[in-house]
Design an enzyme around this catalytic site. Structure first.
Site, PDB file in Angstrom:
ATOM      1  N   GLU A  47       0.868  -1.186   0.000  1.00 36.32           N
ATOM      2  CA  GLU A  47       0.000   0.000   0.000  1.00 36.32           C
ATOM      3  C   GLU A  47       0.906   1.238   0.000  1.00 36.32           C
ATOM      4  O   GLU A  47       1.970   1.232   0.627  1.00 36.32           O
ATOM      5  CB  GLU A  47      -0.853  -0.031   1.272  1.00 36.32           C
ATOM      6  CG  GLU A  47      -1.615   1.222   1.622  1.00 36.32           C
ATOM      7  CD  GLU A  47      -2.204   1.162   3.040  1.00 36.32           C
ATOM      8  OE1 GLU A  47      -1.560   0.599   3.947  1.00 36.32           O
ATOM      9  OE2 GLU A  47      -3.334   1.659   3.215  1.00 36.32           O
ATOM     10  N   ASN A 110      -7.291   5.782  -1.458  1.00 35.92           N
ATOM     11  CA  ASN A 110      -6.140   4.928  -1.184  1.00 35.92           C
ATOM     12  C   ASN A 110      -6.313   3.732  -2.122  1.00 35.92           C
ATOM     13  O   ASN A 110      -7.207   2.908  -1.907  1.00 35.92           O
ATOM     14  CB  ASN A 110      -6.153   4.497   0.291  1.00 35.92           C
ATOM     15  CG  ASN A 110      -4.903   3.748   0.688  1.00 35.92           C
ATOM     16  OD1 ASN A 110      -4.173   3.273  -0.182  1.00 35.92           O
ATOM     17  ND2 ASN A 110      -4.656   3.639   1.982  1.00 35.92           N
ATOM     18  N   LYS A 127      -9.489   1.392  -1.768  1.00 32.13           N
ATOM     19  CA  LYS A 127      -9.637   0.829  -0.419  1.00 32.13           C
ATOM     20  C   LYS A 127     -10.999   1.194   0.172  1.00 32.13           C
ATOM     21  O   LYS A 127     -11.337   2.385   0.272  1.00 32.13           O
ATOM     22  CB  LYS A 127      -8.521   1.368   0.470  1.00 32.13           C
ATOM     23  CG  LYS A 127      -8.501   0.843   1.906  1.00 32.13           C
ATOM     24  CD  LYS A 127      -7.262   1.384   2.603  1.00 32.13           C
ATOM     25  CE  LYS A 127      -7.130   0.894   4.038  1.00 32.13           C
ATOM     26  NZ  LYS A 127      -5.885   1.447   4.663  1.00 32.13           N
ATOM     27  N   GLU A 146      -6.458   8.591   7.386  1.00 27.80           N
ATOM     28  CA  GLU A 146      -7.026   8.148   6.108  1.00 27.80           C
ATOM     29  C   GLU A 146      -8.453   8.662   5.937  1.00 27.80           C
ATOM     30  O   GLU A 146      -8.845   9.003   4.826  1.00 27.80           O
ATOM     31  CB  GLU A 146      -7.006   6.620   6.017  1.00 27.80           C
ATOM     32  CG  GLU A 146      -5.590   6.057   5.999  1.00 27.80           C
ATOM     33  CD  GLU A 146      -5.592   4.574   5.769  1.00 27.80           C
ATOM     34  OE1 GLU A 146      -5.236   3.834   6.694  1.00 27.80           O
ATOM     35  OE2 GLU A 146      -5.949   4.137   4.669  1.00 27.80           O
ATOM     36  N   CYS A 172      -4.643  -3.216   3.077  1.00 30.64           N
ATOM     37  CA  CYS A 172      -4.407  -3.052   4.497  1.00 30.64           C
ATOM     38  C   CYS A 172      -5.587  -3.384   5.416  1.00 30.64           C
ATOM     39  O   CYS A 172      -5.886  -4.548   5.630  1.00 30.64           O
ATOM     40  CB  CYS A 172      -3.878  -1.652   4.775  1.00 30.64           C
ATOM     41  SG  CYS A 172      -2.933  -1.631   6.301  1.00 30.64           S
ATOM     42  N   ASN A 197       0.363  -1.037   5.362  1.00 31.03           N
ATOM     43  CA  ASN A 197       1.231  -0.279   6.268  1.00 31.03           C
ATOM     44  C   ASN A 197       0.597  -0.451   7.644  1.00 31.03           C
ATOM     45  O   ASN A 197      -0.456   0.181   7.899  1.00 31.03           O
ATOM     46  CB  ASN A 197       1.230   1.214   5.924  1.00 31.03           C
ATOM     47  CG  ASN A 197       2.010   1.556   4.672  1.00 31.03           C
ATOM     48  OD1 ASN A 197       3.101   2.095   4.733  1.00 31.03           O
ATOM     49  ND2 ASN A 197       1.454   1.276   3.504  1.00 31.03           N
TER      50      ASN A 197
END
Ligand code: ING
Length: 303
Positions: A47, A110, A127, A146, A172, A197
């Site tokens: 990611e 993302n 994401k 995020e 993730c 991450n």
């Protein structure tokens, strides 16, 4: 004739704030070249593989936030990665922060793409599960913004026919939610490409810190077994701008077995010859459609 796909998880060590995109792309190209030398047809990067994980920092200036995003992919600074991959004849999956202009509106996600062995982007994912918070928490040792920087993904959980496999992507936090795997598994997905991450420390729930590696592996093994899918998971690992991130990149078989695992917190390739036909044992043998009782699952999609 067995369908064997030789795949690398391409783990990355930290990316520092001062590292330029061309310098990072050089690292990615080096890993692609090594993967090709070892007979890989595909390599999976983490990611946000082009930049440090900037949602860990409170940033007020929108231009600075946008400097960590790609407004085109490939772009001027990433074109060489796509060209070298095509020259080598190796496919790859790349996580990145996506900035897209829709009329007057600027949207940020993302995201990740899967790229065929000729350099063409053949799959795109945004994401869905955004962890963390939108507010500044200065008493935390680091942020997870995020929810502030990105929108939740709006592409669902697509599955692409690439490399001779039904292939999906997750990013993730998605890997912690069983629904992510079910949405892919119910489309016949055989291979999940996943980058992450993951900080070791969870400021609001520090009691989970000692279990960070276990919860990471547990989520992958459950998702793989319960849907009969291969999962290739690549970490951005090590201490990145002061935030300790777990490594533990791994390849998990449809049986749930871990068949390859990283042993460092730096740039590292781990490789496995994945027999895609192993998926059938679990898709047909253990979780056959005839045993599924949809009429009992209504709660799963109720808010
Ligand atoms: N990072 C973390 C992850 O899901 C997290 C955030 C860690 C949430 C641990 C909950 C518990 O691995 C990203 N980028 O999603």
């Amino acid at each position: 004739m067995p369908r064997i796909l030789t795949i690398a998880a391409a783990q990355l060590g930290p990316i520092t704030r001062s590292e330029t995109r061309p310098q990072v792309v050089e690292r990615l190209i080096g890993l692609l070249q090594q993967a090709k030398q070892h007979g890989c047809e595909l390599a999976v990067f983490p990611e946000c593989a082009l930049t440090p994980f900037f949602p860990h920092w409170w940033i007020e200036d929108q231009a600075e936030i946008d400097s960590y995003c790609e407004s085109s992919l490939p772009g001027p600074e990433t074109q060489s990665l796509f060209e070298e991959a095509a020259r080598l004849g190796i496919g790859f999956c790349l996580g990145y922060a996506e900035l897209v202009q829709e009329g007057e509106q600027t949207r940020r996600f993302n995201s990740a793409v899967v790229v065929e062995q000729d350099g063409r982007i053949v799959g795109h994912y945004r994401k869905v599960h955004l962890p963390g918070h939108a507010d500044h928490r200065p008493s935390n040792p680091f942020q997870n913004l995020e929810k502030r920087f990105f929108e939740p993904g709006d592409l669902g959980f697509p599955v692409f026919e690439v490399f001779g496999a039904k292939t999906g992507m997750l990013i993730c936090n998605d890997r912690r939610w069983p629904e992510s795997y079910r949405c892919l598994g119910l489309q016949g997905c055989e291979l999940v490409l996943l980058g992450y991450n993951t900080p070791r420390h969870y400021p609001e729930y520090p009691e989970t810190d000692r279990l960070a590696d276990f919860h990471h592996q547990l989520s992958l093994q459950a998702g793989a077994y319960q849907n009969g899918m291969w999962i290739v998971a690549a970490a951005k690992a090590g201490v990145e701008e002061g935030v300790e991130q777990i490594g533990g990149s791994m390849i998990v078989a449809p049986s749930g077995e871990v068949v390859a695992r990283a042993t460092t917190l730096g740039d590292e390739l781990l490789i496995h010859r994945c027999d895609l036909d192993l998926c059938r044992t679990y898709k047909e043998g253990v979780f056959p459609a005839r045993n599924r009782r949809v009429e009992s699952y209504g709660r799963l999609t109720q808010t």
